[in-house]
Write an enzyme that holds these catalytic residues in place. Structure first.
Site, short mmCIF file in Angstrom:
data_model
loop_
_atom_site.label_atom_id
_atom_site.label_comp_id
_atom_site.label_asym_id
_atom_site.label_seq_id
_atom_site.Cartn_x
_atom_site.Cartn_y
_atom_site.Cartn_z
N GLY A 1 0.84 -1.20 0.00
CA GLY A 1 0.00 0.00 0.00
C GLY A 1 0.87 1.25 0.00
O GLY A 1 1.93 1.25 0.60
N ARG B 1 0.55 -4.85 -5.00
CA ARG B 1 0.70 -5.92 -4.01
C ARG B 1 1.10 -7.23 -4.69
O ARG B 1 0.70 -8.31 -4.26
CB ARG B 1 -0.60 -6.07 -3.22
CG ARG B 1 -0.92 -4.86 -2.34
CD ARG B 1 -1.98 -5.17 -1.32
NE ARG B 1 -2.36 -4.00 -0.54
CZ ARG B 1 -1.71 -3.60 0.55
NH1 ARG B 1 -0.66 -4.26 0.98
NH2 ARG B 1 -2.12 -2.54 1.20
N ASP C 1 5.77 -5.52 5.64
CA ASP C 1 6.21 -6.90 5.85
C ASP C 1 6.09 -7.77 4.60
O ASP C 1 6.92 -8.65 4.36
CB ASP C 1 5.48 -7.54 7.04
CG ASP C 1 3.98 -7.38 6.98
OD1 ASP C 1 3.48 -6.65 6.10
OD2 ASP C 1 3.29 -7.99 7.82
N ASP D 1 0.33 1.78 9.05
CA ASP D 1 -0.16 1.04 10.22
C ASP D 1 0.82 1.04 11.38
O ASP D 1 0.44 0.73 12.51
CB ASP D 1 -0.47 -0.41 9.85
CG ASP D 1 -1.68 -0.54 8.94
OD1 ASP D 1 -2.29 0.50 8.63
OD2 ASP D 1 -1.99 -1.67 8.53
N ASP E 1 3.05 -1.08 12.11
CA ASP E 1 3.06 -2.38 12.78
C ASP E 1 4.25 -3.26 12.40
O ASP E 1 4.22 -4.47 12.58
CB ASP E 1 1.75 -3.13 12.50
CG ASP E 1 1.53 -3.41 11.02
OD1 ASP E 1 2.31 -2.90 10.19
OD2 ASP E 1 0.58 -4.15 10.70
N ARG F 1 -25.71 12.49 18.79
CA ARG F 1 -25.49 11.19 18.15
C ARG F 1 -24.26 10.47 18.70
O ARG F 1 -23.37 11.09 19.26
CB ARG F 1 -25.24 11.37 16.65
CG ARG F 1 -26.50 11.66 15.87
CD ARG F 1 -26.16 11.94 14.43
NE ARG F 1 -27.38 12.13 13.65
CZ ARG F 1 -27.45 12.84 12.54
NH1 ARG F 1 -26.38 13.44 12.06
NH2 ARG F 1 -28.60 12.95 11.90
N MET G 1 -7.71 2.98 9.51
CA MET G 1 -7.00 1.79 9.05
C MET G 1 -6.24 1.14 10.21
O MET G 1 -6.04 1.76 11.25
CB MET G 1 -6.08 2.15 7.89
CG MET G 1 -6.82 2.23 6.57
SD MET G 1 -5.70 2.43 5.17
CE MET G 1 -6.83 2.18 3.80
N GLY G 2 -5.80 -0.06 9.96
CA GLY G 2 -5.09 -0.83 10.99
C GLY G 2 -5.60 -2.25 10.93
O GLY G 2 -6.60 -2.59 11.54
N ARG G 3 -4.92 -3.05 10.12
CA ARG G 3 -5.38 -4.41 9.86
C ARG G 3 -5.12 -5.31 11.07
O ARG G 3 -6.02 -5.98 11.54
CB ARG G 3 -4.63 -4.93 8.63
CG ARG G 3 -5.19 -6.19 8.10
CD ARG G 3 -4.54 -6.64 6.82
NE ARG G 3 -3.40 -5.89 6.39
CZ ARG G 3 -3.04 -5.74 5.13
NH1 ARG G 3 -3.73 -6.25 4.18
NH2 ARG G 3 -1.96 -5.08 4.79
N ARG H 1 -24.09 7.12 13.69
CA ARG H 1 -23.64 7.31 12.31
C ARG H 1 -22.17 6.97 12.19
O ARG H 1 -21.45 6.92 13.20
CB ARG H 1 -23.86 8.76 11.87
CG ARG H 1 -25.30 9.21 11.87
CD ARG H 1 -26.12 8.50 10.80
NE ARG H 1 -27.46 9.01 10.76
CZ ARG H 1 -27.83 10.05 10.02
NH1 ARG H 1 -26.95 10.69 9.28
NH2 ARG H 1 -29.09 10.46 10.02
N VAL I 1 -8.27 7.99 2.53
CA VAL I 1 -7.96 9.40 2.81
C VAL I 1 -6.73 9.47 3.72
O VAL I 1 -5.90 10.37 3.61
CB VAL I 1 -9.17 10.07 3.51
CG1 VAL I 1 -8.81 11.43 4.08
CG2 VAL I 1 -10.33 10.20 2.53
N GLN I 2 -6.60 8.46 4.60
CA GLN I 2 -5.46 8.44 5.54
C GLN I 2 -4.13 8.20 4.85
O GLN I 2 -3.08 8.45 5.40
CB GLN I 2 -5.66 7.31 6.57
CG GLN I 2 -6.82 7.51 7.48
CD GLN I 2 -7.30 6.19 8.06
OE1 GLN I 2 -6.96 5.83 9.17
NE2 GLN I 2 -8.11 5.45 7.32
N ARG I 3 -4.17 7.62 3.66
CA ARG I 3 -2.92 7.31 2.96
C ARG I 3 -2.57 8.34 1.90
O ARG I 3 -1.48 8.31 1.33
CB ARG I 3 -3.03 5.93 2.28
CG ARG I 3 -3.04 4.78 3.24
CD ARG I 3 -2.33 3.55 2.72
NE ARG I 3 -2.58 3.22 1.35
CZ ARG I 3 -3.05 2.06 0.91
NH1 ARG I 3 -3.36 1.11 1.79
NH2 ARG I 3 -3.19 1.82 -0.36
O1 F6P Z 1 -1.14 -2.10 5.06
C1 F6P Z 1 -1.54 -0.80 5.14
C2 F6P Z 1 -3.00 -0.66 4.82
O2 F6P Z 1 -3.25 0.70 4.72
C3 F6P Z 1 -3.94 -1.34 5.83
O3 F6P Z 1 -4.22 -0.57 6.95
C4 F6P Z 1 -5.16 -1.59 4.99
O4 F6P Z 1 -5.93 -2.66 5.47
C5 F6P Z 1 -4.59 -1.91 3.67
O5 F6P Z 1 -3.34 -1.27 3.58
C6 F6P Z 1 -5.46 -1.49 2.51
O6 F6P Z 1 -4.83 -1.86 1.35
P1 F6P Z 1 -5.38 -1.61 -0.13
O7 F6P Z 1 -5.12 -0.19 -0.47
O8 F6P Z 1 -4.59 -2.53 -0.97
O9 F6P Z 1 -6.84 -1.91 -0.09
#
Ligand code: F6P
Length: 354
Positions: free
Chosen positions: A10, A72, A103, A127, A129, A162, A169-171, A267, A274-276
């Site tokens: 990613g 990927r 990783d 992430d 991680d 509300r 994100m954060g798998r 909600r 957006v975070q990336r």
């Molecule tokens: O590994 C980083 C990450 O941003 C994860 O938090 C998220 O699950 C994943 O990539 C999303 O990947 P893609 O853009 O391939 O859907």
């Protein structure tokens, strides 16, 4: 030396800063030449390249994404994939390869190193991680974006009485959730490391509102799990070539369950990519630059099969094997910080001791 560079997995704010630092230091201090492989390992498999010279890296420091693009692609999943990669590196007369990735990307780098390729890794993931390093670049930017979103959601939650759920994100690790949740003053923070009971969450919200608060903010990591079965909230998500599920959308399930149990309108905001996206923070630009400089120095010192890493405030080199051995999950110290400021369940809902 002639050195290949690729960005895999990613994308992440700061990738261009790493590429720029490697190329500038290599060119000015060592007279190196560079070949950029396009779209991660796909570019190595298919010999898709671009020239990486000073003009190619001009003006890229504040740009998000990666001028090399990414994918990927997993060569280990293709027939003779690793050998095809080695053949491409030979065809381009490369002395070394710098792989910038998380990783997954680094696991391929390790496999190639085991087959004799001179490879150096640079840790990347929003992430945060990756083991072996204290921080990955891109994380700071993602936390900043998530915190701004939580701040904005606060005022509209308050205006409408509300519950608002912000999904970040954060798998496998809840670093973005816990940092942005603390920074944004969330009332509940849900991370993959601490599977949760939906009834407990609903009770916390009910009690908070019974005390006179008329809105609540929940921050949930996309990989959060139910404690009943330790399963993600997203069932049957499609998988990528490295076997990871495509997450996103847990907030929707959570919102339905919270609203059903509390009767409070709930909600969701799913921040997703957006975070990336967009420009890296100043912190990430500096960290990425330091990683890039560390990586090119490692190449010239012949420290292959290793990754540039941040330990304390120093850039050091660690075996790639250490970085990919396990995920670096949220530690107890950080959980204590969150627990210190989050609202607690009333005594009668606490687990009874024997
Ligand atoms: O590994 C980083 C990450 O941003 C994860 O938090 C998220 O699950 C994943 O990539 C999303 O990947 P893609 O853009 O391939 O859907």
């Amino acid at each position: 030396m002639k050195i290949g560079i690729l960005t895999g997995g990613g994308d992440c704010p700061g990738l261009n800063a790493v590429i720029r630092a490697v190329v500038r230091k290599g060119y000015f201090h060592y007279g190196d030449q560079f070949v950029g492989f396009l779209e991660g390992w796909r570019g190595v498999l298919e010999n898709k390249t671009m020239t990486l010279d000073l003009s190619a890296v001009g003006g890229i420091l504040p740009r998000g994404g990666t001028i090399l693009r990414t994918s990927r692609t997993n060569p280990a999943k293709r027939e003779n994939g690793l050998d095809t990669c080695i053949a491409t590196l030979k065809k381009n007369s490369l002395d070394a390869l710098i792989a910038i990735g998380g990783d997954d990307t680094l696991s391929v780098a390790k496999k190639l190193h085991d087959k004799g390729v001179s490879v150096v890794g640079v840790p990347k993931t929003i992430d945060n991680d990756l083991a072996g390093t204290d921080y990955t670049f891109g994380f700071d930017t993602a936390v900043q974006i998530a915190t701004e979103a939580i701040d904005r959601v606060h005022t509209t939650a308050e205006a409408h009485n509300r519950v608002m759920i912000v999904e970040v994100m954060g798998r496998d690790a809840g670093w973005i959730a816990i940092h942005s949740g603390i920074a944004g003053g969330a009332d509940v923070i849900l991370i993959p490391e601490q599977p949760f009971d939906i009834d407990d969450i609903a009770e916390t919200i009910r009690q908070r509102h019974a005390r006179g608060r008329y809105f609540s903010i929940i921050v949930v990591a996309e990989g959060a799990r139910f404690s009943s079965n330790n399963q993600s909230l997203i069932a049957d998500a499609p998988k990528d070539e490295f076997g990871h599920s495509r997450l996103g959308g847990v907030a929707t399930t959570l919102a339905q369950e919270v609203e059903k149990r509390t009767g409070i309108e709930t909600r969701t905001v799913i921040l997703g990519h957006v975070q990336r996206g967009g420009s890296p923070s100043a912190f990430d630009r500096v960290l990425a630059t330091r990683y890039g400089l560390g990586a090119i120095e490692m190449v010239h010192r012949g420290e292959f099969g290793r990754m540039a890493a941040l330990r304390g405030n120093k850039i050091v080199s660690v075996p790639i094997a250490d970085a990919i051995a396990k995920n670096r999950t949220v530690d107890q110290e950080m959980m204590n910080v969150a627990e210190g400021i989050l609202e607690k369940l009333p005594v009668e809902r606490q687990p009874q001791s024997a």
